[in-house]
Design an enzyme around this catalytic site. Sequence first.
Site, short mmCIF file in Angstrom:
data_model
loop_
_atom_site.label_atom_id
_atom_site.label_comp_id
_atom_site.label_asym_id
_atom_site.label_seq_id
_atom_site.Cartn_x
_atom_site.Cartn_y
_atom_site.Cartn_z
N GLU A 249 0.87 -1.16 0.00
CA GLU A 249 0.00 0.00 0.00
C GLU A 249 0.92 1.22 0.00
O GLU A 249 1.81 1.32 0.85
CB GLU A 249 -0.87 -0.01 1.27
CG GLU A 249 -1.92 1.05 1.20
CD GLU A 249 -2.75 1.17 2.48
OE1 GLU A 249 -2.74 0.25 3.31
OE2 GLU A 249 -3.40 2.22 2.62
N ARG B 64 5.24 -12.87 9.66
CA ARG B 64 5.95 -11.65 9.30
C ARG B 64 7.30 -11.59 10.01
O ARG B 64 7.51 -12.24 11.02
CB ARG B 64 5.11 -10.42 9.59
CG ARG B 64 4.80 -10.22 11.06
CD ARG B 64 3.71 -9.18 11.27
NE ARG B 64 4.11 -7.86 10.86
CZ ARG B 64 3.50 -7.15 9.90
NH1 ARG B 64 2.47 -7.66 9.27
NH2 ARG B 64 3.90 -5.95 9.60
N LYS C 133 4.57 0.71 9.37
CA LYS C 133 4.66 1.95 8.62
C LYS C 133 4.06 3.11 9.41
O LYS C 133 4.56 4.22 9.34
CB LYS C 133 3.97 1.81 7.27
CG LYS C 133 4.86 1.15 6.23
CD LYS C 133 4.21 1.15 4.88
CE LYS C 133 3.13 0.10 4.83
NZ LYS C 133 2.57 -0.07 3.48
P1 ATP Z 1 2.99 -2.30 8.01
O1 ATP Z 1 2.65 -3.23 9.12
O2 ATP Z 1 4.41 -1.88 8.02
O3 ATP Z 1 2.07 -1.14 7.88
P2 ATP Z 1 1.59 -3.50 5.88
O4 ATP Z 1 1.32 -4.94 5.92
O5 ATP Z 1 0.47 -2.63 6.18
O6 ATP Z 1 2.88 -3.19 6.73
P3 ATP Z 1 1.72 -3.40 3.04
O7 ATP Z 1 2.11 -2.28 2.19
O8 ATP Z 1 0.31 -3.83 3.02
O9 ATP Z 1 2.16 -3.01 4.51
O10 ATP Z 1 2.68 -4.62 2.80
C1 ATP Z 1 2.94 -5.17 1.54
C2 ATP Z 1 3.27 -6.62 1.69
O11 ATP Z 1 4.40 -6.78 2.56
C3 ATP Z 1 2.12 -7.38 2.31
O12 ATP Z 1 1.93 -8.57 1.59
C4 ATP Z 1 2.58 -7.64 3.72
O13 ATP Z 1 2.02 -8.83 4.20
C5 ATP Z 1 4.10 -7.71 3.57
N1 ATP Z 1 4.74 -7.34 4.83
C6 ATP Z 1 4.57 -6.21 5.53
N2 ATP Z 1 5.29 -6.24 6.67
C7 ATP Z 1 5.95 -7.42 6.68
C8 ATP Z 1 6.85 -8.06 7.60
N3 ATP Z 1 7.22 -7.47 8.73
N4 ATP Z 1 7.32 -9.29 7.28
C9 ATP Z 1 6.96 -9.87 6.14
N5 ATP Z 1 6.11 -9.34 5.24
C10 ATP Z 1 5.60 -8.13 5.51
MG MG Z 2 -1.14 -4.21 4.65
#
Ligand code: ATP
Ligand code: MG
Length: 569
Positions: free
Chosen positions: A44, A269, A279
């Site tokens: 995102e 994760r 984020k």
């Molecule tokens: P955040 O928790 O930092 O806001 P998010 O999941 O909201 O992360 P996205 O932009 O939706 O951020 O993430 C893109 C992809 O990266 C998704 O498929 C998510 O599952 C993966 N991802 C995000 N954080 C991690 C992590 N700590 N370890 C592994 N994969 C991750």
């Molecule tokens: Mg997400």
Amino acid sequence: MPSGEKILQIDDSEASTHFIQHIIEEDLKTGKYDGRVHTRFPPEPNGYLHIGHAKSICLNFGLASQYSGKCNLRFDDTNPSKEEEEYVKAIMEDVRWLGFDWEDRLYYSSENFDQLYEYAVRLIEKGKAYVDELSPEQIREYRGTLTEPGRDSPHRDRPMEENLGLFKRMRAGEFAEGEMVLRAKIDMASGNLNLRDPVLYRVLKATHHRTGDKWCIYPMYDFTHGQSDSLERITHSICTLEFEDHRPLYDWFLEELGIYRPQQIEFARLNLNYTILSKRKLLQLVAEGHVNGWNDPRMPTLSGMRRRGYPPEAIRDFCERIGVAKSNSTIDFALLEHCVREDLNRTSPRVMAVIRPLKVVIENYPEDQVEELIAENNPQDPSGGSRKIPFSRVLYIERDDFMEDPPKKFFRLAPGREVRLKHAYIIKCERVVKDENTGEVVELRCTYDPETKSGSSQEGRKVKGTLHWLSVAHAQRAEVRLYNHLFLKENPADEKECPDLKSSLNPDSLETIGNGFVEPYLKDAVGRFQFLRLGYFCVDSEDSSPGAPVFNRTVTLRDTWAKITKKSG
Ligand code: ATP
Ligand code: MG
């Protein structure tokens, strides 16, 4: 941070095939997707990518490449109020820098807004969605809890035509934000809260970074993600564990709409100690000015790590070593640093810098003489070549490398003692010059033994210590930045342990040394170096200018990870 044991040792044999590879191999055997493997990385664009995302990128692009498949880059851009073009650009730059290529497969969920609207209409027509007038607070209240079922909204049984009319009026901008939403009609008593008539569309009078003002209603992430996967004909939709409970909802949408169904697979994760990987919280650090932007070298973002000097190869190696599992754990930051060190040890030239200088005068060396000594760039890299280092009568050594009254085990310089200067001669400390007022040591008077030049026959003469040094007349002034963990607590992501981000910050996470010196060779250098005995450093990409270099310490030389594994192994 999710509980779970801290992983101290990684079993490499386990890391070589993981459960997702098993699933894919089984699907290839049964021909489930006609032998296709098609994954995607779906960020995102509401922040910069961090090392957790690197795990997901390496996994998705890695699987595609391993099974001769494809991997898309897709921006899940459904929330115009938090998303920006700046983030889109930064994300693309980071994915490329990590070494991956989406070729011509760049997608945006917002490109599907027309299609998603049509899907919503289809659900309304099937009697599977309705327009609700409850306020956001009421919707929350009606939802119930994990132990109590929810209650039906009074608008749940509105006739289909009325729903359709209201939804069209939502789209036409007739309602204010929060006044009306479109909800799926599933089951307010479901044990899975995600299935209790989730909101599909809300009114949002915001300008979208791609679709502009075309829309004043936007689909929720949950009504977008699975359908976007479906439209892209993704085979294996890989996401983190917190989406396990969303899978039944995504499957419900695909089923009710009668469209192609990818297989969602959840994995744990990445969590790292001393690090925050959210984020939202990283944005807070930036917005409140606790760091100097998203690419501050202390940030766990890929842009921060790039600026800090982490090679992309080291990050890929790290992602490979931590493997992919089904249960949450926390990885030791020292493992990441170990991977960085291993890479830099092989690839970076070894040079000399003095960051806390102490002047040394070689009394028996001629005043105007300058010698060009030959120094090998990297003993680990036979093609690394060599360079010249000027040696002269007045030198700098590191202040820490001298003690006036040293303990027995101090093998560096002290009155009457000898050390070797790297690539040069053995010197002996004859006298100490002090500041008359403060008593501080300001200069050492030494002699050198001309018979002990490095590479000569007497070179082998034994002394206990070897020091790095610079010729004062030739040294290049440089700013040097040393870093520590951004957080003092091992578990800053734990809201119970660290309710307030600010108070868990490490006040000594950055130490700036304005008055360091490096070899003249580094005057206009770019790239990464080992400063002998001081660590690995890189030229700062933002604040360096020709003749005024700034160096970031990427990582120290001391490998705590190797020590940990040796002890426990
Ligand atoms: P955040 O928790 O930092 O806001 P998010 O999941 O909201 O992360 P996205 O932009 O939706 O951020 O993430 C893109 C992809 O990266 C998704 O498929 C998510 O599952 C993966 N991802 C995000 N954080 C991690 C992590 N700590 N370890 C592994 N994969 C991750
Ligand atoms: Mg997400």
